[in-house]
Design an enzyme around this catalytic site. Structure first.
Site, PDB file in Angstrom:
ATOM      1  N   ASP A   1       0.785  -1.246  -0.066  1.00 49.74           N
ATOM      2  CA  ASP A   1      -0.016  -0.046  -0.092  1.00 49.74           C
ATOM      3  C   ASP A   1       0.969   1.311   0.012  1.00 49.74           C
ATOM      4  O   ASP A   1       1.601   1.462   0.890  1.00 49.74           O
ATOM      5  CB  ASP A   1      -0.857  -0.144   1.297  1.00 49.74           C
ATOM      6  CG  ASP A   1      -1.784   0.934   1.336  1.00 49.74           C
ATOM      7  OD1 ASP A   1      -2.138   1.647   0.290  1.00 49.74           O
ATOM      8  OD2 ASP A   1      -2.852   0.674   2.168  1.00 49.74           O
TER       9      ASP A   1
ATOM     10  N   ASP B   1     -10.435   3.774  -1.627  1.00 53.65           N
ATOM     11  CA  ASP B   1     -11.133   2.687  -0.937  1.00 53.65           C
ATOM     12  C   ASP B   1     -12.799   2.924  -0.776  1.00 53.65           C
ATOM     13  O   ASP B   1     -13.485   3.753  -0.994  1.00 53.65           O
ATOM     14  CB  ASP B   1     -10.710   3.284   0.759  1.00 53.65           C
ATOM     15  CG  ASP B   1      -9.313   2.733   1.216  1.00 53.65           C
ATOM     16  OD1 ASP B   1      -8.488   2.899   0.274  1.00 53.65           O
ATOM     17  OD2 ASP B   1      -8.955   2.958   2.355  1.00 53.65           O
TER      18      ASP B   1
HETATM   19  C1  GLA Z   1      -5.585   2.297   2.679  1.00 53.77           C
HETATM   20  C2  GLA Z   1      -5.992   1.112   1.738  1.00 53.77           C
HETATM   21  C3  GLA Z   1      -6.936  -0.011   2.561  1.00 53.77           C
HETATM   22  C4  GLA Z   1      -6.129  -0.413   4.007  1.00 53.77           C
HETATM   23  C5  GLA Z   1      -5.693   0.971   4.765  1.00 53.77           C
HETATM   24  C6  GLA Z   1      -5.113   0.253   6.046  1.00 53.77           C
HETATM   25  O1  GLA Z   1      -6.401   3.107   2.909  1.00 53.77           O
HETATM   26  O2  GLA Z   1      -6.567   1.581   0.650  1.00 53.77           O
HETATM   27  O3  GLA Z   1      -7.327  -0.988   1.840  1.00 53.77           O
HETATM   28  O4  GLA Z   1      -5.342  -1.009   3.701  1.00 53.77           O
HETATM   29  O5  GLA Z   1      -4.982   1.706   4.147  1.00 53.77           O
HETATM   30  O6  GLA Z   1      -4.533   1.426   6.610  1.00 53.77           O
END
Ligand code: GLA
Length: 492
Positions: free
Chosen positions: A257, A317
């Site tokens: 990520d 997200d």
């Molecule tokens: C980001 C990702 C999520 C999750 C969070 C965790 O927002 O897009 O899917 O993994 O981080 O902190």
């Protein structure tokens, strides 16, 4: 002369802290599992006006919004929907953060320096080259991920119980295999620089052994930045070492990520930075599926396979509501050409069963993801799910569309009056058709055999939610679709 001297003396003295909220502040947020997160506030106060930014959990600056004086301090918001109340508190700053709902934090932030928030010096990215395909995920991955439901409330016990539930509920038999730990498992590094899990995960190797003993696989999460999106230890400068550690633990899947890497690198470096970890995984001694999470920046779908990536997030997200789900799900059309065996567009994890949508809406969510050949990562609590939820997640006829070996992602056949028809070619000449009703009331939906590329009615027409064979006739299909619902058909 006298006046000038006085001015000089004042200028040379250290800037006295005003009685306001002006300054650089560090808020330490200790967690029960032995990790302390740091959020910084950089506030510039001029009388009743306030400017500045928040650096939540070690990430980059997020500007403050709508500041207004309140009592001796200020109230302001920031992009993530958080509301801050700040006021002077002796030498400190009293900070209350409302995260929405009941969640909040309240603590004293201490004076800090600009140096503490400066990102580390950039390590030069590797030269670009095309990495080989790792040979994994010939069909979209199926499993579970902790984030959508549990966020930071994930631990060894939850993961073991989830593995048990995956088997017991029939999900494993339906094809789900990955049990993936998302953010907040990390503690820091030991003297040799090796990543160490925090107290929530006392023994990662033992956990992997347990998950494997159930016939399942274990996934983990990290970031190319110094810290993850949650403010936990990232892989920056330790990519090869971390890949080897994951292999030694028995990890089978890595979600990587971007998060704080964005403070060091820009869009032009994205590919090289993901290549660094892709390369490390290829050489770590264990097959580990590689999931890129950088929210679709830099047209990731055009280069992710070249960094040995198996899937890549295409959006921000998802949230557990109709608007978020449909905004994502009905906007994946243009990316269809990039999906195929080993390489998948990832419109984010499932929200099915998390409570923010109706059963009809969750059937739409699941059908859409299956037609899109999307990763099927359940994001709910498998231990306590309802029969409705289990039936949706284990509808094998719909799952078969997602897992079809041809790996073709659905495209839109038509969109009229809030009714969208998506089609997905299947191995052996079949065609899956999803008739989606985005309206809040029941609607009629139809398509002609000609639109579906046929000159005559198909020999068979299967209704995958009704689990029934229909009798195709006339020049096409016509049916009623419930509000926010779906009819999924297969023509053969
Ligand atoms: C980001 C990702 C999520 C999750 C969070 C965790 O927002 O897009 O899917 O993994 O981080 O902190």
């Amino acid at each position: 002369m006298k006046l000038l001297l006085l001015t000089l003396v004042i200028a040379a003295a250290p800037a006295a802290r005003s009685s306001g909220v002006d300054g650089v502040w560090r808020l330490d947020q200790p967690k029960a599992w032995g990790v302390t997160l740091h959020t910084y506030l950089v506030l510039h106060q001029k009388g009743a006006t306030l400017e500045g930014g928040v650096y939540p959990n070690g990430s980059g600056e997020v500007a403050i919004r709508d500041p207004r004086p309140e009592g001796a301090g200020f109230v302001f918001t920031m992009a993530w929907g958080w509301t801050f109340h700040v006021r002077p508190d002796g030498a400190n700053l009293h900070v209350q953060i409302l995260y929405g709902g009941d969640a909040h934090d309240e603590a004293a932030a201490v004076p800090a320096s600009e140096a503490e928030i400066r990102p580390p010096v950039a390590i030069a990215p590797p030269a670009l080259r095309a990495l080989p395909d790792n040979g994994l995920l010939r069909t979209p991955p199926m499993g579970w991920n902790s984030w959508n439901h549990f966020e930071e409330k994930v631990d060894d016990k939850t993961v073991r119980e989830t593995a048990d539930a995956m088997v017991k509920s029939g999900m494993a038999a339906a094809g789900y295999v990955y049990v993936n730990i998302d953010d907040t498992w990390e503690a820091g590094r030991d003297a040799s620089g090796a990543i160490v899990p925090n107290r929530k995960f006392p023994d990662m190797k033992a956990l992997a052994d347990y998950v494997h003993s159930k016939g399942l696989k274990l996934g983990i999460y990290s970031s190319p930045g110094p810290v993850t999106c949650g403010g936990y230890e990232g892989s920056y400068g330790h990519e090869e070492q971390d890949a080897r550690t994951y292999a030694a633990w028995g990890i089978d899947y890595l979600k990587y990520d971007w998060c704080s890497a964005g403070r060091i690198y820009g869009i032009p470096e994205l590919r090289a930075i993901y290549q660094r970890m892709g390369d490390a995984l290829l050489h770590c001694g264990r097959p580990i599926a590689f999931s890129l999470c950088e929210y679709g920046m830099g047209d990731v779908w055009t280069w992710a396979p070249l960094v040995s990536g198996n899937l890549w997030r295409t959006t921000d997200d998802i949230s557990d509501n109709w608007k978020s789900m449909t905004n994502i799900g009905f906007n994946q059309d243009k990316l269809a050409p990039y999906a195929g065996p080993g390489h998948w567009n990832d419109p984010d994890m499932l929200e099915v069963g998390n409570g923010g949508m109706t059963p009809a809406e969750y059937r739409t969510h699941f059908s859409l993801w299956c037609l899109l050949s999307a990763p099927l990562m359940a994001g709910n609590d498998l231990r306590t799910m309802s029969d409705d939820t289990r039936e949706i997640l284990t509808n094998r006829e719909v799952i078969a569309l997602d897992q079809d070996p041809l790996g073709r992602q659905a495209t839109r056949l038509s969109a009229r009056d809030g009714v969208e028809v998506l089609t997905k070619p299947l191995q052996g000449g079949g065609l899956a058709v999803g008739l989606f009703n985005r309206n809040p009331a029941e609607a009629e939906a139809s398509f002609t055999w000609a639109e579906a590329g046929r000159t005559a009615p198909p020999a068979t027409l299967r209704d995958l939610w009704g689990h029934a064979d229909l009798s195709p006739s006339g020049d096409g299909f016509r049916g009623r679709v419930p509000a926010h619902g779906v009819v999924v058909l297969v023509l053969r």
